[in-house]
Write a protein that holds these residues in place. Structure first.
Motif, mmCIF file in Angstrom:
data_model
loop_
_atom_site.group_PDB
_atom_site.id
_atom_site.type_symbol
_atom_site.label_atom_id
_atom_site.label_comp_id
_atom_site.label_asym_id
_atom_site.label_seq_id
_atom_site.Cartn_x
_atom_site.Cartn_y
_atom_site.Cartn_z
ATOM 1 N N GLY A 45 8.359 1.711 4.604
ATOM 2 C CA GLY A 45 9.472 2.424 3.999
ATOM 3 C C GLY A 45 8.994 3.823 3.702
ATOM 4 N N TYR A 46 9.877 4.818 3.798
ATOM 5 C CA TYR A 46 9.425 6.191 3.577
ATOM 6 C C TYR A 46 10.570 7.090 3.149
ATOM 7 C CZ TYR A 46 10.896 6.206 8.517
ATOM 8 O OH TYR A 46 11.568 6.022 9.687
ATOM 9 N N ILE A 66 5.141 7.225 1.867
ATOM 10 C CA ILE A 66 5.232 6.188 2.887
ATOM 11 C C ILE A 66 4.575 4.946 2.299
ATOM 12 C CG2 ILE A 66 4.590 5.460 5.216
ATOM 13 C CD1 ILE A 66 4.311 8.534 5.857
ATOM 14 N N ASN A 67 5.319 3.854 2.264
ATOM 15 C CA ASN A 67 4.790 2.617 1.708
ATOM 16 C C ASN A 67 4.745 1.539 2.777
ATOM 17 O OD1 ASN A 67 4.850 3.920 -0.782
ATOM 18 N ND2 ASN A 67 6.901 3.183 -1.242
ATOM 19 N N ILE A 68 3.682 0.757 2.734
ATOM 20 C CA ILE A 68 3.606 -0.432 3.577
ATOM 21 C C ILE A 68 3.813 -1.621 2.641
ATOM 22 C CG2 ILE A 68 2.278 -1.784 5.231
ATOM 23 C CD1 ILE A 68 0.576 0.700 5.783
ATOM 24 N N ASN A 69 4.906 -2.346 2.848
ATOM 25 C CA ASN A 69 5.269 -3.480 2.015
ATOM 26 C C ASN A 69 5.109 -4.777 2.804
ATOM 27 O OD1 ASN A 69 6.340 -1.920 -0.318
ATOM 28 N ND2 ASN A 69 7.721 -1.169 1.250
ATOM 29 N N ALA A 94 0.874 -1.178 0.000
ATOM 30 C CA ALA A 94 0.000 0.000 0.000
ATOM 31 C C ALA A 94 0.907 1.223 0.000
ATOM 32 C CB ALA A 94 -0.901 0.010 1.223
ATOM 33 N N GLY A 95 0.742 2.078 -0.984
ATOM 34 C CA GLY A 95 1.570 3.267 -1.084
ATOM 35 C C GLY A 95 0.762 4.514 -0.791
ATOM 36 N N PHE A 96 1.379 5.429 -0.030
ATOM 37 C CA PHE A 96 0.722 6.677 0.354
ATOM 38 C C PHE A 96 1.614 7.860 0.007
ATOM 39 C CE2 PHE A 96 -0.575 3.313 3.194
ATOM 40 C CZ PHE A 96 -1.957 3.420 3.200
ATOM 41 N N LEU A 97 1.029 8.869 -0.589
ATOM 42 C CA LEU A 97 1.727 10.135 -0.809
ATOM 43 C C LEU A 97 1.340 11.074 0.325
ATOM 44 C CD1 LEU A 97 1.201 10.530 -4.645
ATOM 45 C CD2 LEU A 97 3.293 9.841 -3.447
ATOM 46 N N VAL A 98 2.337 11.743 0.875
ATOM 47 C CA VAL A 98 2.110 12.765 1.902
ATOM 48 C C VAL A 98 2.076 14.096 1.157
ATOM 49 C CG1 VAL A 98 3.019 13.851 3.989
ATOM 50 C CG2 VAL A 98 3.319 11.373 3.631
ATOM 51 N N CYS A 99 0.940 14.777 1.210
ATOM 52 C CA CYS A 99 0.744 16.001 0.424
ATOM 53 C C CYS A 99 0.520 17.198 1.341
ATOM 54 C CB CYS A 99 -0.453 15.841 -0.500
ATOM 55 S SG CYS A 99 -0.286 14.471 -1.665
#
Length: 192
Positions: free
Chosen positions: A104-105, A88-91, A66-71
């Protein structure tokens, strides 16, 4: 004026988090190129359109990620969402009895040192322990990456151990510290 629903999965005072899209490639790769000195030797985000498409595709299509962009909420672009401050990614998401993932971030240079990633990581942790129903998140950090360790510590992760030659990074097997947090550490026992 009609109210527009937020594109963010979760919001704090200064940032919102949302999933990656293929359309984020130009901005993401430009920020990755600008941030090369900040990231080296720990992190190598995609810097070309082709590399971004492959990277984002794995985060978008693979259910174990799951990948997240911090905006940044204060720097709204034409599309109506904020400039990308980091990711920030949840692998390695494992369900069942484990309900866990590895984080990971990376911050981008224009946003580094401003507390935006801390706010973003707090949002991702709460999202992971809420809608995603995970129980545990782990961060593996090279011992010399002081900024990443400070972020993990500042967001409530605890140091759990040391793994020699754990990950292959920048041409060699690197030692890593293991930092983790569980749902109970954030929400208390039995609550989600």
């Amino acid at each position: 004026m009609p109210h527009n629903a937020s594109r963010y999965l979760a919001e704090g005072p200064r940032v919102g988090i949302r999933h990656f899209t293929y359309g984020d490639g130009a901005e993401f790769t430009a920020r990755a190129r600008e941030s090369k000195d900040l990231h080296h030797p720990w992190l190598f985000p995609p810097e070309s359109a082709q590399a971004y498409t492959a990277y984002a595709g794995r985060l978008i299509e693979d259910p174990s990620k799951a990948g997240f962009l911090v905006c940044e909420k204060g720097e709204v672009r034409e599309k109506g969402d904020g400039a990308i401050a980091g990711f920030i990614n949840i692998n390695n998401i494992v369900e069942g009895g484990f309900q866990s993932g590895a984080l990971g971030y990376g911050a981008f240079a224009h946003a580094a040192g401003r507390g935006l990633m801390r706010e973003g990581l707090d949002l991702v942790v709460r999202y992971a322990f809420g809608p995603m129903r995970l129980h545990r998140l782990e961060i593996n950090v090279q011992p010399t990456n002081a900024a990443s360790i400070a972020l993990a510590r500042g967001c409530g992760f605890r140091l759990e151990g040391f793994s020699p030659k754990m990950l292959f990074v920048d041409g060699a097997w690197r030692d890593h510290e293991r930092w983790a947090i569980t749902a109970e550490m954030v929400t208390g026992p039995g609550r989600r």
